[in-house]
Design a protein around this motif. Structure first.
Motif, PDB file in Angstrom:
ATOM      1  N   ARG A 225       0.833  -1.204   0.000  1.00 51.76           N
ATOM      2  CA  ARG A 225       0.000   0.000   0.000  1.00 51.76           C
ATOM      3  C   ARG A 225       0.872   1.260   0.000  1.00 51.76           C
ATOM      4  N   LEU A 226       1.897   1.270   0.869  1.00 53.15           N
ATOM      5  CA  LEU A 226       2.736   2.470   0.977  1.00 53.15           C
ATOM      6  C   LEU A 226       3.534   2.720  -0.305  1.00 53.15           C
TER       7      LEU A 226
ATOM      8  N   SER B 241       2.872   8.788   1.419  1.00 49.95           N
ATOM      9  CA  SER B 241       1.774   7.841   1.648  1.00 49.95           C
ATOM     10  C   SER B 241       1.279   7.965   3.086  1.00 49.95           C
ATOM     11  N   PRO B 242      -0.047   8.122   3.251  1.00 49.21           N
ATOM     12  CA  PRO B 242      -0.585   8.216   4.608  1.00 49.21           C
ATOM     13  C   PRO B 242      -0.525   6.877   5.329  1.00 49.21           C
TER      14      PRO B 242
ATOM     15  N   SER C  56      -1.037   5.081   9.669  1.00 46.00           N
ATOM     16  CA  SER C  56      -1.351   5.357  11.074  1.00 46.00           C
ATOM     17  C   SER C  56      -0.062   5.327  11.891  1.00 46.00           C
ATOM     18  N   PHE C  57      -0.138   5.834  13.124  1.00 45.86           N
ATOM     19  CA  PHE C  57       1.048   5.811  13.984  1.00 45.86           C
ATOM     20  C   PHE C  57       1.497   4.372  14.241  1.00 45.86           C
ATOM     21  N   ASP C  58       0.531   3.460  14.417  1.00 44.55           N
ATOM     22  CA  ASP C  58       0.885   2.048  14.645  1.00 44.55           C
ATOM     23  C   ASP C  58       1.635   1.474  13.443  1.00 44.55           C
ATOM     24  N   GLU C  59       1.176   1.844  12.252  1.00 41.67           N
ATOM     25  CA  GLU C  59       1.863   1.362  11.038  1.00 41.67           C
ATOM     26  C   GLU C  59       3.266   1.961  10.941  1.00 41.67           C
ATOM     27  N   LEU C  60       3.386   3.227  11.364  1.00 47.25           N
ATOM     28  CA  LEU C  60       4.708   3.861  11.345  1.00 47.25           C
ATOM     29  C   LEU C  60       5.653   3.134  12.315  1.00 47.25           C
ATOM     30  N   MET C  61       5.119   2.738  13.459  1.00 47.46           N
ATOM     31  CA  MET C  61       5.936   1.977  14.431  1.00 47.46           C
ATOM     32  C   MET C  61       6.312   0.614  13.849  1.00 47.46           C
ATOM     33  N   THR C  62       5.364  -0.026  13.155  1.00 48.27           N
ATOM     34  CA  THR C  62       5.664  -1.316  12.511  1.00 48.27           C
ATOM     35  C   THR C  62       6.785  -1.148  11.496  1.00 48.27           C
ATOM     36  N   MET C  63       6.687  -0.110  10.667  1.00 46.52           N
ATOM     37  CA  MET C  63       7.731   0.143   9.669  1.00 46.52           C
ATOM     38  C   MET C  63       9.085   0.369  10.360  1.00 46.52           C
ATOM     39  N   SER C  64       9.058   1.035  11.502  1.00 47.23           N
ATOM     40  CA  SER C  64      10.311   1.408  12.169  1.00 47.23           C
ATOM     41  C   SER C  64      10.942   0.247  12.929  1.00 47.23           C
ATOM     42  N   LEU C  65      10.112  -0.575  13.564  1.00 46.01           N
ATOM     43  CA  LEU C  65      10.660  -1.621  14.438  1.00 46.01           C
ATOM     44  C   LEU C  65      10.687  -2.999  13.776  1.00 46.01           C
ATOM     45  N   ARG C  66       9.730  -3.259  12.884  1.00 44.74           N
ATOM     46  CA  ARG C  66       9.597  -4.622  12.337  1.00 44.74           C
ATOM     47  C   ARG C  66      10.154  -4.753  10.920  1.00 44.74           C
ATOM     48  N   VAL C  67      10.040  -3.662  10.148  1.00 49.78           N
ATOM     49  CA  VAL C  67      10.570  -3.700   8.767  1.00 49.78           C
ATOM     50  C   VAL C  67      11.858  -2.866   8.814  1.00 49.78           C
ATOM     51  N   GLY C  68      12.926  -3.359   8.270  1.00 46.48           N
ATOM     52  CA  GLY C  68      14.133  -2.539   8.276  1.00 46.48           C
ATOM     53  C   GLY C  68      15.151  -2.981   9.305  1.00 46.48           C
ATOM     54  N   PRO C  69      16.227  -2.199   9.443  1.00 41.24           N
ATOM     55  CA  PRO C  69      17.418  -2.693  10.124  1.00 41.24           C
ATOM     56  C   PRO C  69      17.283  -2.918  11.635  1.00 41.24           C
ATOM     57  N   LEU C  70      16.265  -2.318  12.278  1.00 39.07           N
ATOM     58  CA  LEU C  70      16.142  -2.560  13.724  1.00 39.07           C
ATOM     59  C   LEU C  70      15.592  -3.953  14.022  1.00 39.07           C
ATOM     60  N   ASN C  71      14.860  -4.533  13.097  1.00 37.20           N
ATOM     61  CA  ASN C  71      14.190  -5.809  13.343  1.00 37.20           C
ATOM     62  C   ASN C  71      15.141  -6.920  13.813  1.00 37.20           C
TER      63      ASN C  71
ATOM     64  N   ASN D 292      -2.419  13.424  16.211  1.00 32.66           N
ATOM     65  CA  ASN D 292      -3.730  12.737  16.122  1.00 32.66           C
ATOM     66  C   ASN D 292      -3.624  11.315  15.560  1.00 32.66           C
ATOM     67  N   GLY D 293      -2.460  10.696  15.669  1.00 31.61           N
ATOM     68  CA  GLY D 293      -2.328   9.289  15.273  1.00 31.61           C
ATOM     69  C   GLY D 293      -2.167   9.057  13.778  1.00 31.61           C
ATOM     70  N   ALA D 294      -2.109  10.121  12.990  1.00 32.03           N
ATOM     71  CA  ALA D 294      -1.985   9.935  11.534  1.00 32.03           C
ATOM     72  C   ALA D 294      -0.673  10.559  11.051  1.00 32.03           C
ATOM     73  N   ALA D 295       0.056   9.795  10.239  1.00 33.99           N
ATOM     74  CA  ALA D 295       1.354  10.277   9.753  1.00 33.99           C
ATOM     75  C   ALA D 295       1.400  10.184   8.232  1.00 33.99           C
ATOM     76  N   VAL D 296       2.457  10.740   7.679  1.00 34.82           N
ATOM     77  CA  VAL D 296       2.680  10.606   6.233  1.00 34.82           C
ATOM     78  C   VAL D 296       4.097  10.101   6.042  1.00 34.82           C
ATOM     79  N   MET D 297       4.214   9.005   5.318  1.00 37.61           N
ATOM     80  CA  MET D 297       5.533   8.429   5.058  1.00 37.61           C
ATOM     81  C   MET D 297       6.056   9.001   3.741  1.00 37.61           C
ATOM     82  N   GLY D 298       7.082   9.809   3.843  1.00 36.69           N
ATOM     83  CA  GLY D 298       7.681  10.359   2.621  1.00 36.69           C
ATOM     84  C   GLY D 298       8.732   9.383   2.106  1.00 36.69           C
ATOM     85  N   SER D 299       8.742   9.127   0.813  1.00 38.65           N
ATOM     86  CA  SER D 299       9.789   8.282   0.220  1.00 38.65           C
ATOM     87  C   SER D 299      10.543   9.125  -0.789  1.00 38.65           C
ATOM     88  N   ALA D 300      11.819   9.362  -0.509  1.00 36.21           N
ATOM     89  CA  ALA D 300      12.657  10.146  -1.426  1.00 36.21           C
ATOM     90  C   ALA D 300      13.511   9.170  -2.229  1.00 36.21           C
ATOM     91  N   CYS D 301      13.195   9.029  -3.509  1.00 36.83           N
ATOM     92  CA  CYS D 301      13.862   8.019  -4.357  1.00 36.83           C
ATOM     93  C   CYS D 301      14.449   8.672  -5.598  1.00 36.83           C
TER      94      CYS D 301
END
Ligand SMILES: C[S@@+](CC[C@H](N)C(=O)[O-])C[C@H]1O[C@@H](n2cnc3c(N)ncnc32)[C@H](O)[C@@H]1O
Length: 277
Positions: free
Chosen positions: A29-30, A215-216, A218-233, A261-270
């Motif tokens: 989705r993102l 890409s919009p 939620s905060f929970d999804e942002l935490m998932t991206m930060s802790l579960r997907v990527g180098p911290l996992n 308010n629990g909503a974030a935007v994930m910017g992807s610079a490519c």
């Protein structure tokens, strides 16, 4: 690369691929706009053959398959058995015609020179020998064939990748670092390096342009991206419970300002990179 390094790479991606399998819906989705930008820039038309390199769970292969239609052919290649299995399952469930998935190392696999285009969304930054790999991919094309791929710009331009790492660092024995120019997520951050690699592997008419996607989530999804997907996992998996809790709350605190308010935007610079065979 020798056979044992080959096996190491495949084993690494089998493990890392599990994370992508687990979070495939969120990642797709993102990153859907990036797959669309890649296939659009490839100018695919009905009946063409396209190769998607490092296809993962197949999102870009499927986007390409829609463009080339049932008379065309979209082949996804990936080194991760877990991801190829998921991609094949999705193709079967969705009944998409003209799609195939191949489990192989794209750096060395002997592709028949049968494709009109090679595309990739974030699947070409991991080659141990990028010049050899891109020369190999060029040989997969018919004369005049096109290459289009998306790769990340620098971590500094992708702050939501960097902030969790910085917040977690004080609680980790060895914080993850992005090594400049090393195979990995940010290997192609330097456009001059990309240009050098593509020229050395025989590509011409190279263009490298910024692609920015927001890409919009939620905060929970942002935490998932930060802790579960990527180098911290992987680091957190082997860390003790206390360190894990400290990292989680430090990352939560650091990211809170990005999600009022629990909503974030994930910017992807490519970079969106195009070239001709
Ligand atoms: C960051 S993921 C991107 C996956 C997919 N393109 C997407 O956007 O969802 C990188 C992918 O490249 C694959 N990969 C890495 N090295 C590879 C190689 N030498 N040959 C084929 N695939 C490779 C990995 O297994 C992984 O699926």
């Amino acid at each position: 690369m020798n056979a044992s390094a080959d096996r190491d790479m495949a084993a690494y991606w089998d493990r890392a691929g599990q994370v992508w399998v687990e979070h495939q819906a969120l990642l797709d989705r993102l990153m859907a706009p990036i797959a669309e930008a890649v296939v659009e820039a490839a100018g695919l038309v009905n009946g063409e053959s396209v190769l998607d390199v490092g296809c993962g769970a197949g999102a870009t292969t499927f986007a390409a398959a829609w463009r080339v239609g049932p008379t065309g052919r979209a082949v996804g290649v990936d080194i991760s058995g877990a991801l190829v299995e998921l991609a094949r399952r999705r193709a079967g469930e969705d009944g998409i015609e003209g799609v195939e998935f191949l489990l192989a190392d794209a750096q060395v696999h002997g592709f028949a020179p049968a494709f009109d285009a090679v595309v990739s969304r974030f699947g070409v930054m991991f080659f141990p020998d990028p010049v050899a790999a891109f020369a190999n991919l060029r040989r997969a094309l018919t004369p005049g064939g096109r290459l289009v791929f998306a790769a990340w710009r620098a971590p500094e331009e992708n702050p939501l990748s960097l902030i969790p790492l910085r917040a977690a660092a004080p609680f980790l024995p060895e914080p993850p670092r992005f090594e400049k120019d090393a195979p990995g997520r940010f290997a192609f951050a330097d456009p001059e390096r990309v240009q050098r690699i593509l020229s050395s592997s025989g590509w011409r008419d190279v263009t490298i342009t910024p692609l920015d996607v927001a890409s919009p989530l939620s905060f929970d999804e942002l935490m998932t991206m930060s802790l579960r997907v990527g180098p911290l996992n992987p680091i957190l998996k082997s860390a003790d419970e206390v360190s894990r809790r400290k990292v989680k709350s430090a990352v939560e605190e650091a990211l809170a300002p990005f999600a009022p308010n629990g909503a974030a935007v994930m910017g992807s610079a490519c970079w969106l990179v195009t070239a001709k065979a």
